[in-house]
Design a protein around this motif. Structure first.
Motif, PDB file in Angstrom:
ATOM      1  N   ILE A   1       0.795  -1.160  -0.108  1.00  0.00           N
ATOM      2  CA  ILE A   1       0.040   0.045   0.229  1.00  0.00           C
ATOM      3  C   ILE A   1       0.680   1.129  -0.034  1.00  0.00           C
ATOM      4  N   ARG A   2       1.855   1.100   0.839  1.00  0.00           N
ATOM      5  CA  ARG A   2       2.905   2.383   1.051  1.00  0.00           C
ATOM      6  C   ARG A   2       3.501   2.662  -0.569  1.00  0.00           C
ATOM      7  N   MET A   3       3.893   1.725  -1.162  1.00  0.00           N
ATOM      8  CA  MET A   3       4.438   1.701  -2.776  1.00  0.00           C
ATOM      9  C   MET A   3       3.389   2.334  -3.430  1.00  0.00           C
ATOM     10  N   ALA A   4       2.197   1.679  -3.531  1.00  0.00           N
ATOM     11  CA  ALA A   4       1.067   2.300  -4.266  1.00  0.00           C
ATOM     12  C   ALA A   4       0.710   3.567  -4.019  1.00  0.00           C
ATOM     13  N   VAL A   5       0.619   4.074  -2.765  1.00  0.00           N
ATOM     14  CA  VAL A   5       0.508   5.479  -2.397  1.00  0.00           C
ATOM     15  C   VAL A   5       1.557   6.455  -2.840  1.00  0.00           C
ATOM     16  N   SER A   6       2.625   5.955  -2.773  1.00  0.00           N
ATOM     17  CA  SER A   6       3.816   6.711  -3.217  1.00  0.00           C
ATOM     18  C   SER A   6       3.606   6.974  -4.688  1.00  0.00           C
ATOM     19  N   ARG A   7       3.224   6.064  -5.415  1.00  0.00           N
ATOM     20  CA  ARG A   7       3.416   6.039  -7.110  1.00  0.00           C
ATOM     21  C   ARG A   7       2.240   6.911  -7.493  1.00  0.00           C
ATOM     22  N   ALA A   8       1.014   6.929  -6.640  1.00  0.00           N
ATOM     23  CA  ALA A   8      -0.178   7.906  -6.932  1.00  0.00           C
ATOM     24  C   ALA A   8       0.249   9.256  -6.534  1.00  0.00           C
ATOM     25  N   LEU A   9       0.950   9.493  -5.563  1.00  0.00           N
ATOM     26  CA  LEU A   9       1.219  10.681  -5.145  1.00  0.00           C
ATOM     27  C   LEU A   9       2.389  11.535  -6.444  1.00  0.00           C
ATOM     28  N   VAL A  10       2.976  10.731  -6.968  1.00  0.00           N
ATOM     29  CA  VAL A  10       4.129  10.810  -8.000  1.00  0.00           C
ATOM     30  C   VAL A  10       3.020  11.445  -9.243  1.00  0.00           C
ATOM     31  N   LYS A  11       2.241  10.540  -9.305  1.00  0.00           N
ATOM     32  CA  LYS A  11       1.320  11.121 -10.551  1.00  0.00           C
ATOM     33  C   LYS A  11       0.400  12.387 -10.620  1.00  0.00           C
ATOM     34  N   ILE A  12       0.333  12.666  -9.250  1.00  0.00           N
ATOM     35  CA  ILE A  12      -0.329  13.793  -8.877  1.00  0.00           C
ATOM     36  C   ILE A  12       0.539  14.886  -9.099  1.00  0.00           C
ATOM     37  N   ASP A  13       1.657  14.929  -8.521  1.00  0.00           N
ATOM     38  CA  ASP A  13       2.705  15.664  -8.576  1.00  0.00           C
ATOM     39  C   ASP A  13       4.113  15.174  -8.901  1.00  0.00           C
ATOM     40  N   GLU A  14       4.887  15.678  -9.868  1.00  0.00           N
ATOM     41  CA  GLU A  14       6.295  14.811 -10.431  1.00  0.00           C
ATOM     42  C   GLU A  14       7.422  15.292  -9.399  1.00  0.00           C
ATOM     43  N   ASP A  15       7.153  16.418  -8.863  1.00  0.00           N
ATOM     44  CA  ASP A  15       8.396  17.146  -7.857  1.00  0.00           C
ATOM     45  C   ASP A  15       8.419  15.996  -6.812  1.00  0.00           C
ATOM     46  N   PHE A  16       7.410  15.121  -6.370  1.00  0.00           N
ATOM     47  CA  PHE A  16       7.511  14.447  -5.263  1.00  0.00           C
ATOM     48  C   PHE A  16       8.485  13.327  -5.366  1.00  0.00           C
ATOM     49  N   LYS A  17       8.785  13.032  -6.819  1.00  0.00           N
ATOM     50  CA  LYS A  17       9.581  11.609  -7.080  1.00  0.00           C
ATOM     51  C   LYS A  17      10.976  11.567  -6.455  1.00  0.00           C
ATOM     52  N   LYS A  18      11.418  12.723  -6.462  1.00  0.00           N
ATOM     53  CA  LYS A  18      12.892  12.787  -5.894  1.00  0.00           C
ATOM     54  C   LYS A  18      13.110  12.263  -4.488  1.00  0.00           C
TER      55      LYS A  18
END
Length: 129
Positions: free
Chosen positions: A78-95
């Protein structure tokens, strides 16, 4: 933002996460997060991406379908999926998420038991005499 979805995997668990605008409810398999994962440390696994990004998780309602594995593997999926969804929302979170290893798939799974052995690699006790 209408709906953002993502998939996360860990061990034998697969989690599908759906983000919608809302008031911060996290529902896992039809139950509240605190009901589905009673342990405090497992609950924090799910909400960690928000803490690291210093985001307010109350902006989104999160709907989770998770199956397979145990509660620890499920929470990490779930943690990984939430992280991936947040990156879809805003690319700046990726780093930030990448630095904390939340976007890295941990592919370690339990090795299957082999015939003629008690476990995957362990052998029965053997004596020449």
């Amino acid at each position: 933002m209408e709906m953002v979805n993502a998939i996360g995997r860990r061990k034998a668990s697969v989690a599908r996460v759906y983000f919608t605008k809302g008031e911060g409810k996290i529902v896992v398999n039809g139950k509240d997060l605190k009901e589905y994962f009673p342990q405090e440390n497992i609950q924090t696994n799910v909400t960690d991406p928000f803490k690291i990004l210093e985001l307010d998780s109350a902006i989104y309602d999160i709907q989770v379908n998770v199956k397979g594995g145990g509660f620890k593997g499920q929470s990490e999926a779930i943690r990984m999926a939430v992280s991936r969804a947040l990156v879809k929302i805003d690319e700046d979170f990726k780093k930030t998420l990448r630095e904390n290893k939340f976007l890295t798939r941990d592919a370690r799974e339990v090795e299957r038991k082999k015939y003629g052995k008690p476990k995957a690699r362990k052998s029965f006790q053997f004596s020449k005499r």
